[in-house]
Enzyme design. Sequence first.
Site, PDB file in Angstrom:
ATOM      1  N   GLU A 366     -15.613  38.631   1.285  1.00 22.10           N
ATOM      2  CA  GLU A 366     -17.021  38.365   0.948  1.00 22.10           C
ATOM      3  C   GLU A 366     -17.072  36.976   0.304  1.00 22.10           C
ATOM      4  OE1 GLU A 366     -18.665  41.211  -1.777  1.00 22.10           O
ATOM      5  OE2 GLU A 366     -20.741  40.498  -1.525  1.00 22.10           O
ATOM      6  N   HIS A 391     -18.208  44.062   3.995  1.00 24.95           N
ATOM      7  CA  HIS A 391     -18.659  42.684   4.217  1.00 24.95           C
ATOM      8  C   HIS A 391     -17.818  41.958   5.277  1.00 24.95           C
ATOM      9  CE1 HIS A 391     -21.770  42.805   1.264  1.00 24.95           C
ATOM     10  NE2 HIS A 391     -20.916  43.282   0.368  1.00 24.95           N
TER      11      HIS A 391
END
Lengths: 519, 519
Positions: A366, A391
């Site tokens: 992320e 993510h």
Amino acid sequence: MSSGLLMRALRHMSGQTAKCGKKYEPLSMSRSLRDITPEAYSTLRSIMIQMERASSLGNSMQLTDKESAANKVLMTAKSKELEKGFLNPSKFTPGQHIFQVLKKVERSPLFGLLKTMPKGGILHAHDTALCSTEFLIGLTYRENLWICTADEGCRAIAFRFSKSKPTMKAMEECNWEPMADFRERRGEENVKKYLQSRFSMYPFSSFLSNNQAWNQFMSIFILLDGLLLYAPIWAEYYYNALTEMYADGVQYLELRSLLPDLYCLDGTPLKMTDTVAIYKSETERFMANNPDFIGARLIYAPLRGVEPKVVDEYVQKCIALKKEFPTFLTGFDLVGQEELGRPLIDFVEPLLKMPEDINFYFHCGETNWFGTSIDENLIDAILLGTKRIGHGYAIVKHPVAIEMVKKLDIAIEVCPVSNQVLQLGQDYRNHPAAMLIANDVPIVIASDDPSFWRATPLTHDFYFAFLGIAPFSADLKLLKHLAISSIRYSGLTDEEKSKGMDKWQKQWNKWIESLTKAA
Amino acid sequence: MSSGLLMRALRHMSGQTAKCGKKYEPLSMSRSLRDITPEAYSTLRSIMIQMERASSLGNSMQLTDKESAANKVLMTAKSKELEKGFLNPSKFTPGQHIFQVLKKVERSPLFGLLKTMPKGGILHAHDTALCSTEFLIGLTYRENLWICTADEGCRAIAFRFSKSKPTMKAMEECNWEPMADFRERRGEENVKKYLQSRFSMYPFSSFLSNNQAWNQFMSIFILLDGLLLYAPIWAEYYYNALTEMYADGVQYLELRSLLPDLYCLDGTPLKMTDTVAIYKSETERFMANNPDFIGARLIYAPLRGVEPKVVDEYVQKCIALKKEFPTFLTGFDLVGQEELGRPLIDFVEPLLKMPEDINFYFHCGETNWFGTSIDENLIDAILLGTKRIGHGYAIVKHPVAIEMVKKLDIAIEVCPVSNQVLQLGQDYRNHPAAMLIANDVPIVIASDDPSFWRATPLTHDFYFAFLGIAPFSADLKLLKHLAISSIRYSGLTDEEKSKGMDKWQKQWNKWIESLTKAA
């Protein structure tokens, strides 16, 4: 055959003969296709375009006749918005920040269709970032609530339910007073406006950096703790979250929770297992009231910014929880800003001790810092056997990781709005999930913390993914694939998945029916 | 062997035995690597990280001992900026708009090193967007220059060199007066400030959309025409561009030009061949004065927003030019905002008539609209045999196109600053070229229109590419690869390339020497 023709053309263009197996010649040897006829050119071109479409996510999905009819309705709505946006990009909502277009998006006919679509499950969402701001404001009217404020009452530092003035120390110096008194003193409208802003990331659509965005983000979690960790409210908050999700076309939830110790009105703390027990019993209550709901599972997800020995304790706690809640607890993750926390490599030893029946669902990648230890978390997550990746924003910069997630069938939990609000990217058209879709990498769409951006539980993320991230041609096949994937990549057993699919299919058929009637 | 171990691990993780060749089992069958020792884990992990590094652009480049020493100096400077940025992302210049950090970037020690680096050639730059603003302002002091203004002299519409009041009609209603009178009337400083702003995209670091950015962009080209199309100035402008480039570590140029008809002081128009002749003779003059300069080649690049029959005329003109300038003219392209112009598919019939000795260097995929006719330009460019791709911003969303450019050895001309200013992306860390670097796709770094962003001819683009787009670990090997690529992917013959490489190597060795002395 198609691909064979393309390869022959490639060889021709690079100056090779069909028989020659050697490496391609240097540039100066290459020839173009200019001696072919416009008709042959046209054939070759459509082969290439077909090859690209065929290898993109969801393309192999079959549509029934009814679904094909519904698809036309859907694509008419999508095309209208795309064409308008193409003519005037400043009106294209996925090119802007959600805070500037939230209401405009909600008025869009395409959004309306996606809102009622049975979207399957949310596989990435956090415990105290689920409910609408209105619901949170409502909670502040409850009996026995105290607020602790600083700067002459201008800044809320903490909440606490208590019969008498709380003795608990807040994070910062502040003064406790009953919430009712505070509201009267400051004026109801002022307090409401203040809390609306304090319970979300608004109005800051642009921070100087993602670190600043994360500061604001974490401060909301901290403020909400005293309000939500009161045991009866914890139960109610979660039940309401399920209600809001279900109304948004969501039939399943896989919740990441820190599993904080809750408290009673007299201040007595409860145990971690009580927190899980509340989740479990509220889930069962919700399912009894809503038989078409598929269910919920829990991912124990404590903070990552700790010493390795603390992760050892996490693992032990998780094993104990799994014994007590063998079905409800599905896995483990670590949360908090990845860039400031420790990388997974620091925790490999304790994490390798996790038993096989507890799945990993790691947050990783992320970030937009390329080639850092944060990117390398992707490698560790994969080698540790993660079932999904939270993510994975950076994964497109890692071809070996991409190859492995495809081969190992690991789904990327894509959270478009979260990535925008936390300052990873700005324009949805540049979101890396476009590359995942183009390369047929398994993904699911999730919302992370919809409460903090005042978004619907899942529809806004679907809207931006479908209109902004996916290609023009992406249609009902992609949406169907995404919905099914959210069950397929869940922590449910095969049998549960099959039952879950039936429940989803029932609602899906109704939705398709309603779309064809709208035609 | 490394890769074999990884594959065994993959099979283990997916629950397969080594002998089994069938498709991977469903999720529920998969097992993790959790039964391996931390030591074995660590080995596997470094294999994966090595595999990724090994397959990235420039990694196969060899460094001499001296280069390795220079690399340390370079990486010390790079690491300092990265570490500072990582701690406080709001100070990281590649996370911001160039207009906000231009001067800060120029003060950076890393920029200083890159400025003196022999960077090879610029393979993507446009005729009237090359020189510094200061040089342009200087031109406005020349004799016989007239200006046409609107809004009581507040808005410059056109320039023209002429003995008497120009009779030429400008694009908009305006009044002609001698530039000297205008300057006196408005005040020298005011005029200077006004023109500084009018000759570049400043101060607008954020437009509402890329269409608006393009409007401003095109308006600069239009305003500059009357100033630069005066034949003696045209020659001088180009010579100065070469001078500025050479001072910026550039030894070769492949120029895209509309090849407009120039004019004489009495208003007589010259012919297109005169425009080319000026380019050619000025190049020769520059090379005579700077023997280490490799040279320049021309790409005829008229506007794309036309009817197909006009492209037929372009092709005929290009064939005629090639006869007259067989060496100097290297290829053909079409320019103008791709999203508003026609797609290449409309022009396939006339373009297929282009003789093989004229290369294509098509602009394509300069867009973030995914799955449109603009993206499809990538396919057409490849099938038409393009030698390089201008921008190709969207190519990462097209895996088949990526595979083809790799196999056909087509280089992508990456222009980082241009993409930011024309509103395709914001943060350099999200630029798609990161994926091209990770996937070993051939690229060169170019500057497109540095004049309009007041950037150096090439160093700013190298700076953002090296610090913002490439991974942390990217070092001198990548820079060396990029410099060499700019000669390798040029339109020069093999013999010319070899001579060019010698000239580059000579300067490169000097630079390496200076770096090692700085250590």
